[in-house]
Design an enzyme around this catalytic site. Sequence first.
Site, short mmCIF file in Angstrom:
data_model
loop_
_atom_site.label_atom_id
_atom_site.label_comp_id
_atom_site.label_asym_id
_atom_site.label_seq_id
_atom_site.Cartn_x
_atom_site.Cartn_y
_atom_site.Cartn_z
N ARG A 184 -23.84 -28.96 -10.19
CA ARG A 184 -22.56 -28.30 -9.94
C ARG A 184 -22.24 -28.22 -8.45
O ARG A 184 -21.12 -28.53 -8.02
CB ARG A 184 -22.59 -26.90 -10.55
CG ARG A 184 -21.32 -26.11 -10.35
CD ARG A 184 -21.46 -24.69 -10.85
NE ARG A 184 -20.23 -23.96 -10.66
CZ ARG A 184 -19.90 -23.35 -9.53
NH1 ARG A 184 -20.70 -23.39 -8.49
NH2 ARG A 184 -18.75 -22.71 -9.43
N ARG A 201 -32.31 -22.01 -17.84
CA ARG A 201 -31.90 -23.28 -17.24
C ARG A 201 -32.57 -23.48 -15.89
O ARG A 201 -32.88 -22.52 -15.19
CB ARG A 201 -30.38 -23.34 -17.12
CG ARG A 201 -29.74 -22.16 -16.42
CD ARG A 201 -28.25 -22.04 -16.71
NE ARG A 201 -27.55 -23.28 -16.43
CZ ARG A 201 -26.32 -23.55 -16.88
NH1 ARG A 201 -25.68 -22.67 -17.61
NH2 ARG A 201 -25.74 -24.68 -16.59
N ASP A 209 -12.02 -20.48 -16.33
CA ASP A 209 -12.84 -19.49 -17.03
C ASP A 209 -12.19 -18.11 -17.07
O ASP A 209 -12.49 -17.31 -17.96
CB ASP A 209 -14.20 -19.35 -16.32
CG ASP A 209 -15.18 -20.45 -16.72
OD1 ASP A 209 -14.76 -21.39 -17.41
OD2 ASP A 209 -16.36 -20.36 -16.33
C1 LIG Z 1 -22.11 -19.51 -9.07
C2 LIG Z 1 -21.72 -20.27 -10.31
C3 LIG Z 1 -22.65 -21.10 -10.92
C4 LIG Z 1 -22.29 -21.80 -12.07
N1 LIG Z 1 -23.20 -22.63 -12.61
C5 LIG Z 1 -22.87 -23.37 -13.68
C6 LIG Z 1 -23.78 -24.31 -14.21
O1 LIG Z 1 -24.88 -24.46 -13.72
N2 LIG Z 1 -23.39 -25.05 -15.29
C7 LIG Z 1 -22.16 -24.90 -15.87
O2 LIG Z 1 -21.85 -25.59 -16.84
N3 LIG Z 1 -21.27 -24.02 -15.37
C8 LIG Z 1 -21.60 -23.25 -14.30
N4 LIG Z 1 -20.70 -22.37 -13.80
C9 LIG Z 1 -19.40 -22.22 -14.47
C10 LIG Z 1 -18.51 -23.39 -14.22
O3 LIG Z 1 -18.45 -23.70 -12.85
C11 LIG Z 1 -17.16 -23.03 -14.75
O4 LIG Z 1 -17.29 -22.76 -16.14
C12 LIG Z 1 -16.12 -24.11 -14.66
O5 LIG Z 1 -16.32 -24.94 -13.56
C13 LIG Z 1 -14.72 -23.48 -14.57
O6 LIG Z 1 -14.55 -23.02 -13.25
P1 LIG Z 1 -13.59 -21.88 -12.74
O7 LIG Z 1 -13.10 -22.36 -11.42
O8 LIG Z 1 -12.61 -21.48 -13.74
O9 LIG Z 1 -14.55 -20.63 -12.54
P2 LIG Z 1 -15.77 -20.43 -11.54
O10 LIG Z 1 -16.52 -21.67 -11.33
O11 LIG Z 1 -16.50 -19.24 -12.05
O12 LIG Z 1 -15.09 -20.06 -10.15
C14 LIG Z 1 -14.48 -18.81 -9.89
C15 LIG Z 1 -14.44 -18.61 -8.39
O13 LIG Z 1 -13.65 -17.46 -8.09
C16 LIG Z 1 -14.27 -16.73 -7.06
N5 LIG Z 1 -13.82 -15.34 -7.17
C17 LIG Z 1 -14.09 -14.46 -8.17
N6 LIG Z 1 -13.49 -13.28 -7.94
C18 LIG Z 1 -12.81 -13.42 -6.78
C19 LIG Z 1 -11.99 -12.54 -6.02
N7 LIG Z 1 -11.76 -11.28 -6.42
N8 LIG Z 1 -11.44 -12.99 -4.87
C20 LIG Z 1 -11.66 -14.27 -4.45
N9 LIG Z 1 -12.45 -15.15 -5.14
C21 LIG Z 1 -13.01 -14.73 -6.28
C22 LIG Z 1 -15.76 -16.91 -7.36
O14 LIG Z 1 -16.55 -16.65 -6.22
C23 LIG Z 1 -15.82 -18.37 -7.80
O15 LIG Z 1 -16.01 -19.25 -6.72
C24 LIG Z 1 -21.00 -21.65 -12.65
C25 LIG Z 1 -20.07 -20.80 -12.03
C26 LIG Z 1 -20.40 -20.13 -10.86
C27 LIG Z 1 -19.38 -19.24 -10.18
#
Ligand SMILES: Cc1cc2nc3c(=O)[nH]c(=O)nc-3n(C[C@H](O)[C@H](O)[C@H](O)COP(=O)(O)OP(=O)(O)OC[C@H]3O[C@@H](n4cnc5c(N)ncnc54)[C@H](O)[C@@H]3O)c2cc1C
Length: 443
Positions: free
Chosen positions: A120, A204, A323
């Site tokens: 990731r 994991r 998410d």
């Molecule tokens: C640290 C981490 C590790 C992960 N590891 C895996 C993995 O190993 N395998 C897998 O399948 N999926 C993993 N996931 C989930 C995967 O990345 C997500 O399901 C997918 O990529 C959808 O991403 P997203 O951008 O919707 O959410 P996310 O990837 O969760 O990103 C959300 C972002 O919003 C930021 N954020 C949250 N609240 C605030 C706020 N109040 N102000 C500013 N920023 C904020 C967080 O720091 C994060 O960077 C992980 C997510 C994270 C955050």
Amino acid sequence: MSSSTQVSGTGVVAPPDSTGISIIVVGGGFGGLSCAIECKRKGHSVVVLERVPGLHIQGDVISFGPNAGRIIQRWGLHDKIWELCRHVDKLVLHNYLGEIVREQPLPLPLWGAWGYDGHRAEMHQVIYEYAVSLGIDVRFGYTVQEYYEDDAGSKAGVRVEAKGEVVSMEADLVVAADGVKSKARKYILGYDDKPRSSGYAVYRAWFNGQEQGVDTDPLTDYLTKGEDAFFGWIGRDVHFLASSAKGGKEISWVITRKNDFEVTDNWSFPGKMEDVLAVVDGWEPRCAATLAKAPSCIDWKLIIHDPLPTWISKSARVVLIGDAAHPFLPTSMQGGSQAIEDGVVLAVALQLAGKDNLPLAVQAWEKIRYLRVRESQLIGEDVRNRWHRCQPGDRGPMLDVPRPEWLFAFDAEVNAYEVFESVARDIRENGYNRPVLPPELAP
Ligand SMILES: Cc1cc2nc3c(=O)[nH]c(=O)nc-3n(C[C@H](O)[C@H](O)[C@H](O)COP(=O)(O)OP(=O)(O)OC[C@H]3O[C@@H](n4cnc5c(N)ncnc54)[C@H](O)[C@@H]3O)c2cc1C
């Protein structure tokens, strides 16, 4: 319109800030960055606010299906991302005694696009660098505390804490890509949507196989024979997947088991190896040997939310994507892909509707996305249930991870250009209604 003046269409990069639409994206994960990239490419102006102080190595294996790969390729990032990924052409699935029950072919490219399984953080870095190369303003260390819209419904804003100060920032639209623990969700719904335990958790790990002696142990060298491998074992409400990347050098494994836990603010903990090994007690010896090679692992509780009634605020100036709107089980292998599709479709809808019709764009976007996301989500439950309820005699394609055409051959950008006008017309003529799930897609 000649191609030299074309500003709209699949893959077309519009002149910077040409739509006049300003967007704040909260969260710099795959969902937030992809949305920012597509918004920039469609001529909107965008800033990303990310809570963490900088890019850091977090997470392990993540998958992107060809439906997202198609977008990543359009950004010209295939070569960079592909070299980070697992290169396999099949999944070798066993029962817990070690008998092969299925070798599922995994040909790529599929329907004209590549899929990606890799670390990731490494893939995230590539996407981040691309965003920066487009001139996107990504601000680390900015924590959004509060969301608001003005009384006239013509602006949205956030209260954000950065460098010890709390300031307000406003834009035409706020996109909350703030992940599964989203703060924006409560603002949108007006109540706290409590996540539920899925009843399952995963251990994991991702580690260097050579440093851990994976290549010198006859029980684990199946992962390191000069090329990547992808193996799985299923049994007794558990499944275990082990794979290698970068020519067998890097190893990752994920083992999913039943787990009753209470949902608290944190659902990721250090895993204890004795607990991990207890899950495969009595299994083929390669399983325990592979698991034991990891220097450490994470115990990641799988939480779920029932589908939200809506992803958009009352004035349609704050939206949830990724998410924050719809968390996925890992067995769907679509969480990251659907987050990318969300941003792509939103950027197109905003471009086609224009600044003066922004709420219409957002409402149409939700309508275009809602059922597709739900159908993709259910794949995760389907795979888990088929593997975990597997009978001793079960063999063959019935155990396959689905790779359906409707999911993988889909081009979210092309589709958005095709369907936007009819969806928008329907909303103009009949008004906006929250999405409704047909009974077969309800939780
Ligand atoms: C640290 C981490 C590790 C992960 N590891 C895996 C993995 O190993 N395998 C897998 O399948 N999926 C993993 N996931 C989930 C995967 O990345 C997500 O399901 C997918 O990529 C959808 O991403 P997203 O951008 O919707 O959410 P996310 O990837 O969760 O990103 C959300 C972002 O919003 C930021 N954020 C949250 N609240 C605030 C706020 N109040 N102000 C500013 N920023 C904020 C967080 O720091 C994060 O960077 C992980 C997510 C994270 C955050």
